[in-house]
Design a protein around this motif. Sequence first.
Motif, PDB file in Angstrom:
ATOM      1  N   ARG A   1       0.848  -1.183   0.000  1.00 46.59           N
ATOM      2  CA  ARG A   1       0.000   0.000   0.000  1.00 46.59           C
ATOM      3  C   ARG A   1       0.888   1.239   0.000  1.00 46.59           C
ATOM      4  O   ARG A   1       1.716   1.440   0.900  1.00 46.59           O
TER       5      ARG A   1
ATOM      6  N   GLN B   1      -7.016  -0.839   0.902  1.00 49.58           N
ATOM      7  CA  GLN B   1      -6.369   0.452   1.179  1.00 49.58           C
ATOM      8  C   GLN B   1      -5.957   0.597   2.650  1.00 49.58           C
ATOM      9  O   GLN B   1      -5.205   1.514   2.986  1.00 49.58           O
TER      10      GLN B   1
ATOM     11  N   ASP C   1      -6.767   8.052  -3.185  1.00 49.12           N
ATOM     12  CA  ASP C   1      -5.788   7.896  -4.250  1.00 49.12           C
ATOM     13  C   ASP C   1      -5.973   8.997  -5.286  1.00 49.12           C
ATOM     14  O   ASP C   1      -6.948   9.766  -5.241  1.00 49.12           O
TER      15      ASP C   1
END
Length: 485
Positions: free
Chosen positions: A27, A185, A331
Amino acid sequence: MLDSIGVAPAPALLGGKWIDDGPVAERVGPFVRTVVSRARTADRADAVAAAEYARSAARSVAKLAPATRAATLDRAAALATERREDIARLIALELGKPIKDGLGELDRVADTFAVCAAEARRIGGDVLPVAGWERGIGNTALTYRAPAGVALAITPFNAPANLLAHKLGASFAAGNSTIVKAPPQAPAVSAAVVALLLEAGAPVEAIQLLHGGGDIGAALCAAPEVAVISFTGSAETGAAVARAAGAKRLVLELGGNAATIVCADAFLPAAARNCARTGYTNSGQSCISVQRIYVQRSRFAEFVDLLTAEVQALKVGDPLDPSTDVGSMVDDEAAERVLSWATEAVDGGARITVGGTRDGATLTPTVVADPAADASIVVREVFGALVTVLPFDDFDTVLQTCNTSRFGLQAGLFTNDIGRILTAWRELEVGGLVVNGSSNFRLDHVPFGGVKDSGFGRESPHHMVEDYTVVKTLLLRDLSIWGEN
């Protein structure tokens, strides 16, 4: 919690053992732009093994007395308070969520575990009034709430610690064995919360943790061993969960494009301040985040100016800085999507009063005034650092406008008129109404959930324990605690 090079490990918990060997996914933190955690990812064989293990493990978990489960959850609440800074830092690194919001989330985790403990102590049953009907004379009937068996918790990225605490805490309170499918995430945050409950005394049979994408979630949903599924996420993914699950009990907390109504009698400075603070918490990545603000036309321009000033005052930057109000979105793609919708609205005649730029995954808090009624930022779920403001003339009409949404999770209303409050409570097609506050307010022990495409079921520990248990009936023939004539 971090290894020697500053990367947080996120092992899987499968069949009673922590596993870190095998395939991994890294990640990259959306703000720091470097690898912040490394998760051991699952495959379909892991999903099958987890479901089979949970089926046998559920029997041992069910034998724990409610008081034993409650004591464990109380210890977990205390540990959440002790570990709040470490886990809040993980949230900031993995998601770009400001550290002060992460600390607040961990405070809620502690509250949630404590409420789950209280609910474990309340689990009971009923003596039914069977002798009130002629065929019931001479008999006795009792019920109690038994564990459902195997529960599946699929958690989202936006509040990874507290929403996991809701699902896992309530399921353990009910006496189930729970499989957690973590969001890609936030794998390290998820692992930290699971480890916390184990440290508090939960038996290893009570929890498994798998990391992976939608294919792992689908395999777990379809597993015949799973009795109940609790999912939080988008409406589209929720529909996929329902298709994969088949005939299982579901609790779906899905999307929203929440409306907040500001009437002419409202105290506008307070309303604007509240909407600014709650419209950009976690960069607007909340299913109840302020998205559509409808303001009575006579005060529309004044409100837009006040809101713009409040939003300009928000500090945007490093999520690890305690003074930061708005960090990054999850993101770059998410930030670009929201910005493109804002641009589309401007092309349709709206105006941006503040914001409208991005730096990587960080979108500057954006206000869009007077967009078209069919603009994407009005009719779709923004889930980002953007708020729209639209005028209205008639109260009954604005309620109808709010109800045109396919979503119906929560709404806000600023007014001092009790008649309008009761009318809105009755007429708005939502699961909850917040008065003299925006849509973005929640108490973790109060029923929370939506209607229409916002899902069904209610996410509060009391209601979730009901979803995680089954009513079992005992009929005693020719044996009565009631009169027999």
